[in-house]
Design a protein around this motif. Sequence first.
Motif, PDB file in Angstrom:
ATOM      1  N   LEU A 249       0.811  -1.043  -0.010  1.00  0.00           N
ATOM      2  CA  LEU A 249       0.097   0.150  -0.078  1.00  0.00           C
ATOM      3  C   LEU A 249       0.702   1.248  -0.084  1.00  0.00           C
ATOM      4  O   LEU A 249       0.425   2.141   0.511  1.00  0.00           O
ATOM      5  CB  LEU A 249      -0.968  -0.006   1.165  1.00  0.00           C
ATOM      6  N   THR A 250       1.955   1.238  -0.607  1.00  0.00           N
ATOM      7  CA  THR A 250       2.918   2.449  -0.378  1.00  0.00           C
ATOM      8  C   THR A 250       2.382   3.530  -1.497  1.00  0.00           C
ATOM      9  O   THR A 250       2.503   4.670  -1.612  1.00  0.00           O
ATOM     10  CB  THR A 250       4.435   2.135  -0.909  1.00  0.00           C
ATOM     11  N   ARG A 251       1.286   3.003  -2.366  1.00  0.00           N
ATOM     12  CA  ARG A 251       0.717   3.974  -3.472  1.00  0.00           C
ATOM     13  C   ARG A 251      -0.391   4.740  -3.020  1.00  0.00           C
ATOM     14  O   ARG A 251      -0.781   5.709  -3.530  1.00  0.00           O
ATOM     15  CB  ARG A 251       0.335   3.194  -4.974  1.00  0.00           C
ATOM     16  N   LEU A 252      -0.928   4.135  -1.797  1.00  0.00           N
ATOM     17  CA  LEU A 252      -2.131   5.004  -1.406  1.00  0.00           C
ATOM     18  C   LEU A 252      -1.755   6.230  -0.384  1.00  0.00           C
ATOM     19  O   LEU A 252      -0.928   5.842   0.668  1.00  0.00           O
ATOM     20  CB  LEU A 252      -3.097   4.018  -0.834  1.00  0.00           C
ATOM     21  N   THR A 253      -2.425   7.174  -0.547  1.00  0.00           N
ATOM     22  CA  THR A 253      -2.385   8.244   0.589  1.00  0.00           C
ATOM     23  C   THR A 253      -3.146   8.214   1.640  1.00  0.00           C
ATOM     24  O   THR A 253      -2.947   8.060   2.688  1.00  0.00           O
ATOM     25  CB  THR A 253      -2.730   9.692  -0.304  1.00  0.00           C
TER      26      THR A 253
ATOM     27  N   GLY B 154      -5.820   3.232  10.335  1.00  0.00           N
ATOM     28  CA  GLY B 154      -5.003   2.797   9.452  1.00  0.00           C
ATOM     29  C   GLY B 154      -3.576   3.337   9.768  1.00  0.00           C
ATOM     30  O   GLY B 154      -3.194   3.467  11.032  1.00  0.00           O
ATOM     31  N   TRP B 155      -3.043   4.346   8.856  1.00  0.00           N
ATOM     32  CA  TRP B 155      -1.721   4.971   9.188  1.00  0.00           C
ATOM     33  C   TRP B 155      -2.243   6.494   9.340  1.00  0.00           C
ATOM     34  O   TRP B 155      -1.311   7.381   9.807  1.00  0.00           O
ATOM     35  CB  TRP B 155      -0.624   5.104   8.085  1.00  0.00           C
ATOM     36  N   GLY B 156      -3.474   6.663   9.553  1.00  0.00           N
ATOM     37  CA  GLY B 156      -3.798   8.054  10.112  1.00  0.00           C
ATOM     38  C   GLY B 156      -3.719   9.335   9.221  1.00  0.00           C
ATOM     39  O   GLY B 156      -3.680  10.584  10.026  1.00  0.00           O
ATOM     40  N   GLN B 157      -3.503   9.395   8.101  1.00  0.00           N
ATOM     41  CA  GLN B 157      -3.456  10.400   7.099  1.00  0.00           C
ATOM     42  C   GLN B 157      -4.430  11.442   7.362  1.00  0.00           C
ATOM     43  O   GLN B 157      -3.858  12.643   7.523  1.00  0.00           O
ATOM     44  CB  GLN B 157      -2.924   9.785   5.721  1.00  0.00           C
ATOM     45  N   PHE B 158      -5.520  11.189   7.132  1.00  0.00           N
ATOM     46  CA  PHE B 158      -6.435  12.054   7.400  1.00  0.00           C
ATOM     47  C   PHE B 158      -6.529  12.687   8.714  1.00  0.00           C
ATOM     48  O   PHE B 158      -6.631  14.002   8.766  1.00  0.00           O
ATOM     49  CB  PHE B 158      -8.067  11.512   7.034  1.00  0.00           C
ATOM     50  N   MET B 159      -6.355  12.041   9.676  1.00  0.00           N
ATOM     51  CA  MET B 159      -6.481  12.678  11.276  1.00  0.00           C
ATOM     52  C   MET B 159      -5.319  13.363  11.383  1.00  0.00           C
ATOM     53  O   MET B 159      -5.462  14.307  11.976  1.00  0.00           O
ATOM     54  CB  MET B 159      -6.281  11.333  12.008  1.00  0.00           C
ATOM     55  N   MET B 160      -4.154  13.173  10.767  1.00  0.00           N
ATOM     56  CA  MET B 160      -2.824  14.119  10.845  1.00  0.00           C
ATOM     57  C   MET B 160      -3.350  15.413  10.096  1.00  0.00           C
ATOM     58  O   MET B 160      -2.582  16.292  10.578  1.00  0.00           O
ATOM     59  CB  MET B 160      -1.720  13.309  10.562  1.00  0.00           C
ATOM     60  N   ARG B 161      -3.971  15.424   8.951  1.00  0.00           N
ATOM     61  CA  ARG B 161      -3.996  16.577   8.260  1.00  0.00           C
ATOM     62  C   ARG B 161      -5.048  17.397   9.292  1.00  0.00           C
ATOM     63  O   ARG B 161      -5.010  18.679   9.008  1.00  0.00           O
ATOM     64  CB  ARG B 161      -4.882  16.305   6.965  1.00  0.00           C
TER      65      ARG B 161
ATOM     66  N   ASP C 145      -6.863   1.195  15.570  1.00  0.00           N
ATOM     67  CA  ASP C 145      -6.739  -0.014  14.603  1.00  0.00           C
ATOM     68  C   ASP C 145      -6.173  -1.233  15.236  1.00  0.00           C
ATOM     69  O   ASP C 145      -5.594  -1.347  16.278  1.00  0.00           O
ATOM     70  CB  ASP C 145      -6.003   0.559  13.472  1.00  0.00           C
ATOM     71  N   ILE C 146      -6.311  -2.295  14.372  1.00  0.00           N
ATOM     72  CA  ILE C 146      -6.078  -3.600  14.852  1.00  0.00           C
ATOM     73  C   ILE C 146      -4.568  -3.925  13.987  1.00  0.00           C
ATOM     74  O   ILE C 146      -4.103  -5.139  14.106  1.00  0.00           O
ATOM     75  CB  ILE C 146      -6.946  -4.767  14.917  1.00  0.00           C
ATOM     76  N   ASN C 147      -4.322  -3.229  12.986  1.00  0.00           N
ATOM     77  CA  ASN C 147      -3.282  -3.477  12.050  1.00  0.00           C
ATOM     78  C   ASN C 147      -1.870  -2.910  12.419  1.00  0.00           C
ATOM     79  O   ASN C 147      -1.541  -1.485  12.077  1.00  0.00           O
ATOM     80  CB  ASN C 147      -3.456  -3.312  10.542  1.00  0.00           C
ATOM     81  N   GLY C 148      -1.041  -3.670  12.994  1.00  0.00           N
ATOM     82  CA  GLY C 148       0.258  -3.076  13.704  1.00  0.00           C
ATOM     83  C   GLY C 148       1.250  -2.302  12.497  1.00  0.00           C
ATOM     84  O   GLY C 148       1.683  -1.436  12.932  1.00  0.00           O
ATOM     85  N   GLU C 149       0.986  -3.060  11.316  1.00  0.00           N
ATOM     86  CA  GLU C 149       1.795  -2.336  10.385  1.00  0.00           C
ATOM     87  C   GLU C 149       1.725  -0.886   9.938  1.00  0.00           C
ATOM     88  O   GLU C 149       2.385  -0.310   9.866  1.00  0.00           O
ATOM     89  CB  GLU C 149       2.048  -3.062   9.076  1.00  0.00           C
ATOM     90  N   ASP C 150       0.299  -0.952   9.735  1.00  0.00           N
ATOM     91  CA  ASP C 150      -0.209   0.511   9.555  1.00  0.00           C
ATOM     92  C   ASP C 150      -0.044   1.483  10.489  1.00  0.00           C
ATOM     93  O   ASP C 150       0.251   2.566  10.288  1.00  0.00           O
ATOM     94  CB  ASP C 150      -1.923   0.442   9.171  1.00  0.00           C
ATOM     95  N   LEU C 151      -0.103   1.100  11.863  1.00  0.00           N
ATOM     96  CA  LEU C 151       0.128   2.038  13.005  1.00  0.00           C
ATOM     97  C   LEU C 151       1.536   2.412  13.131  1.00  0.00           C
ATOM     98  O   LEU C 151       1.645   3.548  13.550  1.00  0.00           O
ATOM     99  CB  LEU C 151      -0.551   1.138  14.415  1.00  0.00           C
TER     100      LEU C 151
ATOM    101  N   GLY D  17      -4.476   1.974  -6.830  1.00  0.00           N
ATOM    102  CA  GLY D  17      -3.392   1.796  -5.775  1.00  0.00           C
ATOM    103  C   GLY D  17      -3.268   0.984  -4.957  1.00  0.00           C
ATOM    104  O   GLY D  17      -2.289   0.527  -4.429  1.00  0.00           O
ATOM    105  N   TYR D  18      -4.396   0.186  -4.585  1.00  0.00           N
ATOM    106  CA  TYR D  18      -4.554  -0.769  -3.536  1.00  0.00           C
ATOM    107  C   TYR D  18      -3.779  -1.960  -4.225  1.00  0.00           C
ATOM    108  O   TYR D  18      -3.074  -2.708  -3.391  1.00  0.00           O
ATOM    109  CB  TYR D  18      -5.954  -1.276  -3.389  1.00  0.00           C
ATOM    110  N   GLN D  19      -3.861  -2.107  -5.474  1.00  0.00           N
ATOM    111  CA  GLN D  19      -3.058  -3.260  -5.920  1.00  0.00           C
ATOM    112  C   GLN D  19      -1.888  -3.133  -6.715  1.00  0.00           C
ATOM    113  O   GLN D  19      -0.938  -4.099  -6.848  1.00  0.00           O
ATOM    114  CB  GLN D  19      -4.148  -4.011  -7.148  1.00  0.00           C
ATOM    115  N   ALA D  20      -1.426  -1.750  -6.932  1.00  0.00           N
ATOM    116  CA  ALA D  20      -0.392  -1.569  -7.898  1.00  0.00           C
ATOM    117  C   ALA D  20       1.120  -2.094  -7.454  1.00  0.00           C
ATOM    118  O   ALA D  20       1.731  -2.443  -7.965  1.00  0.00           O
ATOM    119  CB  ALA D  20      -0.250   0.066  -7.941  1.00  0.00           C
TER     120      ALA D  20
END
Length: 248
Positions: A10-14, A45-52, A66-72, A198-201
């Motif tokens: 998911l590096t292509r997703l903002t 997830g990785w909180g992009q909207f929240m940080m904005r 979230d329950i996904n440790g990698e995203d956190l 972006g999800y698949q790219a």
Amino acid sequence: MTDTDGPPRLTRLTFHSPLSEERAERMVRRLAADAPSSVLDIGCGWGQFMMRVLDAAPGAKAVGVDINGEDLARGRREAAARGLGERVEFLERSARDTGLGPADLVLCMGSSQALGSTSEEALGALRGLVRDGGRVLLGEGFWERTPTAGELAGMWPGAAVSDHHSLADLLDLAVAAGFRPEWTETANRDEWEEFESGYQADAEVWLARNPGHPSAKETRERLDTHRGRWMTYRGVLGLAYLTLVPAQ
């Protein structure tokens, strides 16, 4: 990560949702205008909207769940890089645990399943997480039109018409849960295609370059299955972004 490690993620997703930069900017500006002091992001997830939102509301602090440790972990790294490390906390836990909220602004972007198995349950939970006078931003799926039996068979396992409501019915459910809809908007086709591509790219490019990798077969099956589902719900499943005001 190198190609030999396996596909990157998911590096292509903002944003982890069909959300354009332009729409995100408008929503952040509107939500920050109320000067929230506390923000709670459900399924962050990785909180992009929240940080904005934190960038636009300098007096606010936030908690992302979230329950996904990698995203956190990705979110913590980015928060530190943006100088927000002291203003945001990322928690690896269930959103149904006690002790969350109430907050001035509650975000739940495509993550209502973290709060309940139905839209009704999720809306009820959100009403308990937001303070009177605050706001909820809910990103929730709805049917653009009623899917056929054949379409449902090509979507996610066990897909049923009852999984989602029409947009009109979803708004009625929000009102019944104790909200008034301040703003209603829906993801457009370009946003969906940007998100799904972006999800698949990352994995698609990796697979094209590493067809003999031990995990290539599993990756190919996963990608092909998801693409087939996307092509089935494309134009049938919508995503509404509802800005909701708790009724007092």
